[in-house]
Design a protein around this motif. Structure first.
Motif, PDB file in Angstrom:
ATOM      1  N   ALA A  80       0.831  -1.211   0.000  1.00 41.53           N
ATOM      2  CA  ALA A  80       0.000   0.000   0.000  1.00 41.53           C
ATOM      3  C   ALA A  80       0.859   1.252   0.000  1.00 41.53           C
ATOM      4  O   ALA A  80       0.532   2.242  -0.663  1.00 41.53           O
ATOM      5  CB  ALA A  80      -0.927  -0.012   1.217  1.00 41.53           C
ATOM      6  N   MET A  81       1.965   1.206   0.737  1.00 42.75           N
ATOM      7  CA  MET A  81       2.872   2.357   0.755  1.00 42.75           C
ATOM      8  C   MET A  81       3.506   2.577  -0.614  1.00 42.75           C
ATOM      9  O   MET A  81       3.662   3.717  -1.070  1.00 42.75           O
ATOM     10  CB  MET A  81       3.964   2.137   1.804  1.00 42.75           C
ATOM     11  N   GLN A  82       3.839   1.495  -1.292  1.00 47.52           N
ATOM     12  CA  GLN A  82       4.417   1.614  -2.639  1.00 47.52           C
ATOM     13  C   GLN A  82       3.415   2.235  -3.605  1.00 47.52           C
ATOM     14  O   GLN A  82       3.760   3.114  -4.407  1.00 47.52           O
ATOM     15  CB  GLN A  82       4.849   0.236  -3.136  1.00 47.52           C
ATOM     16  N   ASP A  83       2.149   1.794  -3.518  1.00 47.95           N
ATOM     17  CA  ASP A  83       1.111   2.374  -4.382  1.00 47.95           C
ATOM     18  C   ASP A  83       0.892   3.847  -4.056  1.00 47.95           C
ATOM     19  O   ASP A  83       0.668   4.670  -4.960  1.00 47.95           O
ATOM     20  CB  ASP A  83      -0.201   1.609  -4.208  1.00 47.95           C
ATOM     21  N   LEU A  84       0.945   4.190  -2.776  1.00 44.73           N
ATOM     22  CA  LEU A  84       0.743   5.580  -2.376  1.00 44.73           C
ATOM     23  C   LEU A  84       1.868   6.464  -2.904  1.00 44.73           C
ATOM     24  O   LEU A  84       1.624   7.574  -3.393  1.00 44.73           O
ATOM     25  CB  LEU A  84       0.663   5.677  -0.856  1.00 44.73           C
ATOM     26  N   ARG A  85       3.104   5.983  -2.811  1.00 44.09           N
ATOM     27  CA  ARG A  85       4.237   6.758  -3.339  1.00 44.09           C
ATOM     28  C   ARG A  85       4.078   6.989  -4.843  1.00 44.09           C
ATOM     29  O   ARG A  85       4.337   8.082  -5.338  1.00 44.09           O
ATOM     30  CB  ARG A  85       5.551   6.024  -3.070  1.00 44.09           C
ATOM     31  N   ALA A  86       3.658   5.938  -5.562  1.00 42.38           N
ATOM     32  CA  ALA A  86       3.465   6.079  -7.009  1.00 42.38           C
ATOM     33  C   ALA A  86       2.361   7.085  -7.302  1.00 42.38           C
ATOM     34  O   ALA A  86       2.470   7.892  -8.234  1.00 42.38           O
ATOM     35  CB  ALA A  86       3.124   4.718  -7.626  1.00 42.38           C
ATOM     36  N   GLY A  87       1.294   7.059  -6.509  1.00 40.72           N
ATOM     37  CA  GLY A  87       0.205   8.021  -6.700  1.00 40.72           C
ATOM     38  C   GLY A  87       0.649   9.443  -6.445  1.00 40.72           C
ATOM     39  O   GLY A  87       0.272  10.364  -7.193  1.00 40.72           O
ATOM     40  N   VAL A  88       1.453   9.646  -5.402  1.00 47.41           N
ATOM     41  CA  VAL A  88       1.973  10.984  -5.115  1.00 47.41           C
ATOM     42  C   VAL A  88       2.868  11.452  -6.251  1.00 47.41           C
ATOM     43  O   VAL A  88       2.819  12.618  -6.669  1.00 47.41           O
ATOM     44  CB  VAL A  88       2.741  10.987  -3.775  1.00 47.41           C
ATOM     45  N   ARG A  89       3.678  10.533  -6.785  1.00 44.45           N
ATOM     46  CA  ARG A  89       4.568  10.890  -7.901  1.00 44.45           C
ATOM     47  C   ARG A  89       3.770  11.317  -9.129  1.00 44.45           C
ATOM     48  O   ARG A  89       4.096  12.305  -9.782  1.00 44.45           O
ATOM     49  CB  ARG A  89       5.476   9.706  -8.233  1.00 44.45           C
TER      50      ARG A  89
END
Length: 276
Positions: A80-89
């Motif tokens: 979930a943290m990886q997906d969140l980082r990608a979304g922020v990017r």
């Protein structure tokens, strides 16, 4: 009885029956009102488009945050943290592109200077070299010594770096691992630059539409392209080119597979045989 006019009215002023000496002033004011109305309409459309496009990534970020909060294990939390980082990017990239596009108004007065085009291209290639290496793509700069020495344009170095940077960025996104992207300084006068890749290319009937704001390419087999992007890169390229009186055209790659983007300054021909 005199008619009243709202303070924000942008309709042309009536000029019937005015003295001849007043006519030039009224015509100048009407011209100014017309330009102002056009600028405000563009701004309104831009804000509406931006709000629409920001709604989706912001909603995605909210959902990804909820998934992170509900994660029941370390593995789920890490995913979930990886997906969140990608979304922020993605959201950050969209905002950056929106700001860049907002600053690239073709009607805005800019301070342009005489500059060497080779220096601009070297900076762009150097900046994208780590991305190309990480994706296993060969990124090259093709220029002869004589052409590089004499290729000069009247322009804004930072804006031109953005223009060619967006073209290289697009090429790297769509070129498969093991592919190649070439930045080619074709001629010095008139100055012509090409960015060529051996990716999937763009269908001829889609080549004009890709310059529209927020347009995303369609893959007939897979639906909307799953390549990350804002749909603003080529719109920014076109706007910067307009400021520099340059023409941007899309062609098949020289070897027939891929895309070749041609940027011609000062009336350079944009339609050339593929072998040239």
């Amino acid at each position: 009885m005199r008619s009243t006019r709202a303070p924000g009215a942008l309709e042309p002023l009536p000029d019937d029956g005015l003295p001849d000496e007043v006519q030039p002033l009224v015509q100048a004011l009407n011209s100014l009102l017309g330009r102002l109305g056009h600028a405000l309409a563009q701004q309104k459309a831009f804000v509406a488009d931006a709000a629409h496009e920001l709604r989706t990534p912001l909603a995605a970020l909210h959902l990804q945050l909820q998934l992170l909060e509900r994660a029941a294990s370390d593995d789920a939390r890490r995913d979930a943290m990886q997906d969140l980082r990608a979304g922020v990017r993605r959201a950050t990239h969209l905002v950056q592109q929106l700001l860049t596009l907002a600053r690239q108004d073709p009607g805005e007065t800019r301070t342009l200077a005489d500059l060497g085009l080779l220096d601009v291209l070297r900076e762009v290639v150097a900046r994208h070299a780590p991305m190309a290496a990480a994706r296993g793509i060969e990124l090259g700069l093709d220029v002869t010594t004589d052409t590089g020495r004499h290729a000069r344009v009247h322009g804004d170095a930072q804006a031109l770096q953005t223009l060619f940077g967006n073209l290289v960025d697009n090429a790297l996104k769509y070129t498969p691992r093991g592919g190649r992207v070439d930045v080619r300084l074709v001629s010095a006068w008139p100055a012509v630059v090409e960015v060529e890749d051996n990716g999937p290319g763009i269908a001829a009937d889609e080549r004009e539409r890709v310059f529209d704001r927020f347009y995303r390419r369609i893959d007939d087999a897979a639906g909307p392209s799953n390549i990350e992007g804002s749909g603003l890169g080529l719109a920014i390229v076109r706007n910067i080119a307009d400021v520099h009186h340059a023409q941007v055209t899309l062609h098949d790659a020289r070897e027939g597979h891929g895309l070749r983007v041609r940027v011609g300054f000062d009336g350079a021909p944009t339609h050339i045989p593929p072998a040239l």
